[in-house]
Design a protein around this motif. Structure first.
Motif, PDB file in Angstrom:
ATOM      1  N   PHE A 172      -5.922 -24.384  40.253  1.00 47.76           N
ATOM      2  CA  PHE A 172      -6.709 -25.436  39.598  1.00 47.76           C
ATOM      3  C   PHE A 172      -5.810 -26.467  38.917  1.00 47.76           C
ATOM      4  O   PHE A 172      -6.210 -27.619  38.730  1.00 47.76           O
ATOM      5  CB  PHE A 172      -7.661 -24.818  38.576  1.00 47.76           C
ATOM      6  N   ASP A 173      -4.608 -26.061  38.514  1.00 47.68           N
ATOM      7  CA  ASP A 173      -3.665 -26.976  37.866  1.00 47.68           C
ATOM      8  C   ASP A 173      -2.306 -26.814  38.552  1.00 47.68           C
ATOM      9  O   ASP A 173      -1.519 -25.944  38.180  1.00 47.68           O
ATOM     10  CB  ASP A 173      -3.560 -26.654  36.372  1.00 47.68           C
ATOM     11  N   PRO A 174      -2.011 -27.619  39.561  1.00 48.00           N
ATOM     12  CA  PRO A 174      -0.807 -27.435  40.379  1.00 48.00           C
ATOM     13  C   PRO A 174       0.510 -27.575  39.618  1.00 48.00           C
ATOM     14  O   PRO A 174       1.559 -27.197  40.150  1.00 48.00           O
ATOM     15  CB  PRO A 174      -0.936 -28.550  41.437  1.00 48.00           C
ATOM     16  N   VAL A 175       0.510 -28.140  38.403  1.00 50.89           N
ATOM     17  CA  VAL A 175       1.767 -28.247  37.657  1.00 50.89           C
ATOM     18  C   VAL A 175       1.852 -27.203  36.535  1.00 50.89           C
ATOM     19  O   VAL A 175       2.814 -27.183  35.767  1.00 50.89           O
ATOM     20  CB  VAL A 175       1.960 -29.667  37.065  1.00 50.89           C
ATOM     21  N   LEU A 176       0.852 -26.339  36.464  1.00 50.55           N
ATOM     22  CA  LEU A 176       0.847 -25.325  35.400  1.00 50.55           C
ATOM     23  C   LEU A 176       2.051 -24.396  35.500  1.00 50.55           C
ATOM     24  O   LEU A 176       2.600 -23.972  34.469  1.00 50.55           O
ATOM     25  CB  LEU A 176      -0.458 -24.508  35.462  1.00 50.55           C
ATOM     26  N   TYR A 177       2.469 -24.081  36.725  1.00 55.79           N
ATOM     27  CA  TYR A 177       3.595 -23.155  36.868  1.00 55.79           C
ATOM     28  C   TYR A 177       4.848 -23.700  36.205  1.00 55.79           C
ATOM     29  O   TYR A 177       5.645 -22.952  35.645  1.00 55.79           O
ATOM     30  CB  TYR A 177       3.834 -22.828  38.351  1.00 55.79           C
ATOM     31  N   GLU A 178       5.021 -25.021  36.247  1.00 55.50           N
ATOM     32  CA  GLU A 178       6.179 -25.623  35.597  1.00 55.50           C
ATOM     33  C   GLU A 178       6.040 -25.553  34.075  1.00 55.50           C
ATOM     34  O   GLU A 178       7.007 -25.311  33.352  1.00 55.50           O
ATOM     35  CB  GLU A 178       6.333 -27.076  36.038  1.00 55.50           C
ATOM     36  N   ASP A 183       9.412 -20.549  38.408  1.00 58.11           N
ATOM     37  CA  ASP A 183      10.245 -21.304  39.355  1.00 58.11           C
ATOM     38  C   ASP A 183       9.417 -21.882  40.487  1.00 58.11           C
ATOM     39  O   ASP A 183       9.677 -22.993  40.953  1.00 58.11           O
ATOM     40  CB  ASP A 183      11.327 -20.386  39.931  1.00 58.11           C
ATOM     41  N   LEU A 184       8.437 -21.111  40.942  1.00 59.53           N
ATOM     42  CA  LEU A 184       7.640 -21.538  42.083  1.00 59.53           C
ATOM     43  C   LEU A 184       6.213 -21.040  41.928  1.00 59.53           C
ATOM     44  O   LEU A 184       5.939 -20.096  41.179  1.00 59.53           O
ATOM     45  CB  LEU A 184       8.223 -20.997  43.391  1.00 59.53           C
TER      46      LEU A 184
END
Length: 203
Positions: A172-178, A183-184
């Motif tokens: 749902f939030d593609p930049v949440l991992y950052e 790392d990915l």
């Protein structure tokens, strides 16, 4: 239909739908493309206040039981390195973890499956086993946000590894991992396999 049966705890209805899907797809395909999306929508419903936490838990439990019996159990191991592990960070579901584990094992990776862990217990396991790549599955946003604490704890333990996350909050939030220091991010179990090969220097 599957989502409705899960929310109403119609276990037999879920069994019927999954067994019907098995006639056209492999168990892994059913798990990844039929069951997992339904659970993601239910998890999103909880975040929006439309679904009770008990429904999320029961839906996950029903799917875990049905799919676990169908997924492949063992395959010949071709890749002993890097050292891989998968874990569920503080969520009461394990389907995503089981799908990723099955996909990685099906492609020959040796994978340690840690199950549900909190930040500290997971950090200790990673340190003990000297894991090189850790896959963390989450369903709920609050668990996804705990990845940031996990990263800090791993660093405090001196663990240098690649941290790969997956699950509904990260879709749902593609930049949440950052934002949480991963790392990915893997969009699905197939992508987890691609990442494992990439990080291990394979094809």
């Amino acid at each position: 239909m599957l989502e409705n049966d899960l929310l109403t705890l119609d276990r037999q209805g879920v069994v019927n739908l999954v067994e019907k899907a098995f006639s056209d797809m492999t168990p892994l395909e059913v798990a990844e493309h039929v069951v997992a999306p339904a659970l993601r929508r239910i998890g999103q419903g909880w975040q929006e206040g439309k679904v009770a936490l008990a429904q999320v838990y029961m839906a996950g439990s029903i799917c875990d039981e049905i799919i676990s019996n169908a997924l492949p159990k063992t395959t010949p191991i071709e890749h002993q390195e890097p050292r891989l592990a998968v874990a569920n960070l503080e969520d009461y579901h394990s389907l995503g973890l089981k799908i990723v584990t099955s996909m990685l094992r099906a492609t020959g990776f040796h994978v340690k499956e840690y199950g549900r862990q909190d930040v500290r217990s997971l950090g200790e396991l990673v340190k003990r086993d000297q894991i090189n790549i850790l896959f963390v599955s989450t369903l709920m946003l609050r668990s996804a946000l705990r990845v940031k604490e996990l990263r800090r704890y791993l660093k405090s333990l001196g663990c240098e590894l690649k941290l790969v996350v997956g699950g509904a909050p990260f879709l749902f939030d593609p930049v949440l991992y950052e934002k949480v220091g991963a790392d990915l991010m893997g969009k699905d179990a197939s992508e987890a396999v691609t990442i494992a090969f990439s990080l291990s220097g394979g094809d």
